[in-house]
Design a protein around this motif. Structure first.
Motif, mmCIF file in Angstrom:
data_model
loop_
_atom_site.group_PDB
_atom_site.id
_atom_site.type_symbol
_atom_site.label_atom_id
_atom_site.label_comp_id
_atom_site.label_asym_id
_atom_site.label_seq_id
_atom_site.Cartn_x
_atom_site.Cartn_y
_atom_site.Cartn_z
ATOM 1 N N UNK A 204 1.739 0.521 -12.647
ATOM 2 C CA UNK A 204 1.531 1.933 -12.295
ATOM 3 C C UNK A 204 0.877 2.045 -10.924
ATOM 4 N N UNK A 205 0.031 1.075 -10.593
ATOM 5 C CA UNK A 205 -0.543 1.024 -9.237
ATOM 6 C C UNK A 205 -0.047 -0.255 -8.570
ATOM 7 N N UNK A 206 0.712 -0.085 -7.497
ATOM 8 C CA UNK A 206 1.257 -1.242 -6.776
ATOM 9 C C UNK A 206 0.642 -1.266 -5.384
ATOM 10 N N UNK A 207 0.069 -2.413 -5.030
ATOM 11 C CA UNK A 207 -0.563 -2.519 -3.713
ATOM 12 C C UNK A 207 0.289 -3.399 -2.808
ATOM 13 N N UNK A 208 0.510 -2.897 -1.612
ATOM 14 C CA UNK A 208 1.321 -3.663 -0.658
ATOM 15 C C UNK A 208 0.809 -3.419 0.756
ATOM 16 N N UNK A 209 0.574 -4.513 1.480
ATOM 17 C CA UNK A 209 0.096 -4.443 2.867
ATOM 18 C C UNK A 209 -1.109 -3.511 3.008
ATOM 19 N N UNK A 210 -2.054 -3.673 2.057
ATOM 20 C CA UNK A 210 -3.307 -2.920 2.116
ATOM 21 C C UNK A 210 -3.195 -1.473 1.684
ATOM 22 N N UNK A 212 -2.160 1.546 -1.310
ATOM 23 C CA UNK A 212 -1.936 1.811 -2.735
ATOM 24 C C UNK A 212 -0.696 2.674 -2.901
ATOM 25 N N UNK A 213 0.183 2.262 -3.800
ATOM 26 C CA UNK A 213 1.358 3.083 -4.125
ATOM 27 C C UNK A 213 1.286 3.439 -5.601
ATOM 28 N N UNK A 214 1.188 4.720 -5.887
ATOM 29 C CA UNK A 214 1.075 5.157 -7.284
ATOM 30 C C UNK A 214 2.411 5.710 -7.774
#
Ligand code: SAM
Length: 257
Positions: A204-210, A212-214
């Motif tokens: 549900x929370x994806x972190x990429x290159x610093x 947060x993508x919800x």
């Protein structure tokens, strides 16, 4: 496969198949290709459909095996000769069950292929698909065998084999028992003239290159009516933005209901 004549590459056991695909091609070794993978490939293994690739080159009449010649009127490239396709078709049509199958020539000058046409084909017994190469196929054989010309888009690719993959995949996945959940078909793009809403999965929370993508909050709510409403809004917004032609059709249908 071994008991078949050399000019037919038969894929799948074929005995109990309810949906039969016959492809006329100068490159039978390209089959099943991508059609041998995933759900469509498994369906081929299970004989939900069968595929026969018929080699046009086996019907060549010259000692060097050519199937094409220069175009009348001049111009670049070569054209597949009518008698080559005719011999291959006559061979195929010897079996009476093949005579009633729709005949399709995949061609950039055909009518655009649509989800609706895929559904119609899936409702039938199969299809005969002619793949062009070079500059295409002599028009007389297309007319004389009543091939319907179907295009996969407004661009030119090198041969009909890729186009036949598209046509067959889009059709076969609609056959009963090919896809896991029947529901996944009813909400797909182009159903009701709308494109599909965006999809999300875990985490549900994806972190990429610093960053947060919800995921849109509503999708985590478990509230089915609100989720359905959000998805419809998304579908409408995306369709009106990227496919105004499709959206106009959707709106017209909505008003006529
Ligand atoms: N000279 C042709 C023209 O300009 O319309 C293009 C021939 S193309 C290089 C060779 C073959 O690829 C065609 O005969 C057809 O079978 C296939 N093909 C190419 N583009 C296609 C498309 N958009 N849809 C379906 N088939 C296509």
């Amino acid at each position: 496969m071994s008991d078949l004549p050399l000019d037919v590459q038969k894929i799948g056991k074929g005995k109990y198949s309810s949906w039969q695909a016959h492809v006329l091609t100068a490159f039978p070794q390209m089959f099943p290709g991508p059609l041998g993978f995933s759900n469509v490939g498994k369906a081929l293994e299970k004989d939900i459909w069968s595929l026969e690739a018929h080699d046009l080159r086996q019907f060549a009449t010259t000692s060097y095996g050519s199937i094409d010649d220069t175009p009348f009127g001049g111009g670049a490239g070569m054209v597949i000769c009518p008698h080559i396709v005719a011999s291959c078709m006559d061979d195929l049509l010897e079996k009476s069950e093949n005579a009633a199958l729709p005949r399709i020539y995949v061609s950039p000058k055909g009518k655009p292929f649509t989800a609706k046409r895929a559904k119609q084909l899936a409702a039938g017994a199969g299809a005969i698909i002619l793949c062009g190469r070079y500059e295409g196929v002599d028009q007389r054989v297309i007319d004389s065998y009543g091939f319907e010309e179907i295009s996969i888009g407004d661009y030119v690719i090198s041969g009909g084999e890729l186009a036949s993959y598209v046509l067959l995949d889009a059709t076969v996945r609609l056959l009963p028992n090919v896809l896991g959940a029947a529901a996944s078909l009813t909400e797909e793009s182009f159903e009701h003239s709308l494109l599909e809403y965006p999809q999300y999965t875990r985490p549900a929370l994806w972190q990429n290159q610093g960053q947060d993508f919800t995921v849109p909050e509503v999708l985590l709510s478990g509230h089915h009516a609100r989720i359905a409403e959000w998805r419809l809004q998304q579908s409408e917004a995306i369709t009106s933005q990227v496919r105004p032609d499709l959206f106009a059709r959707y709106q017209a249908r909505k008003h006529n209901r």
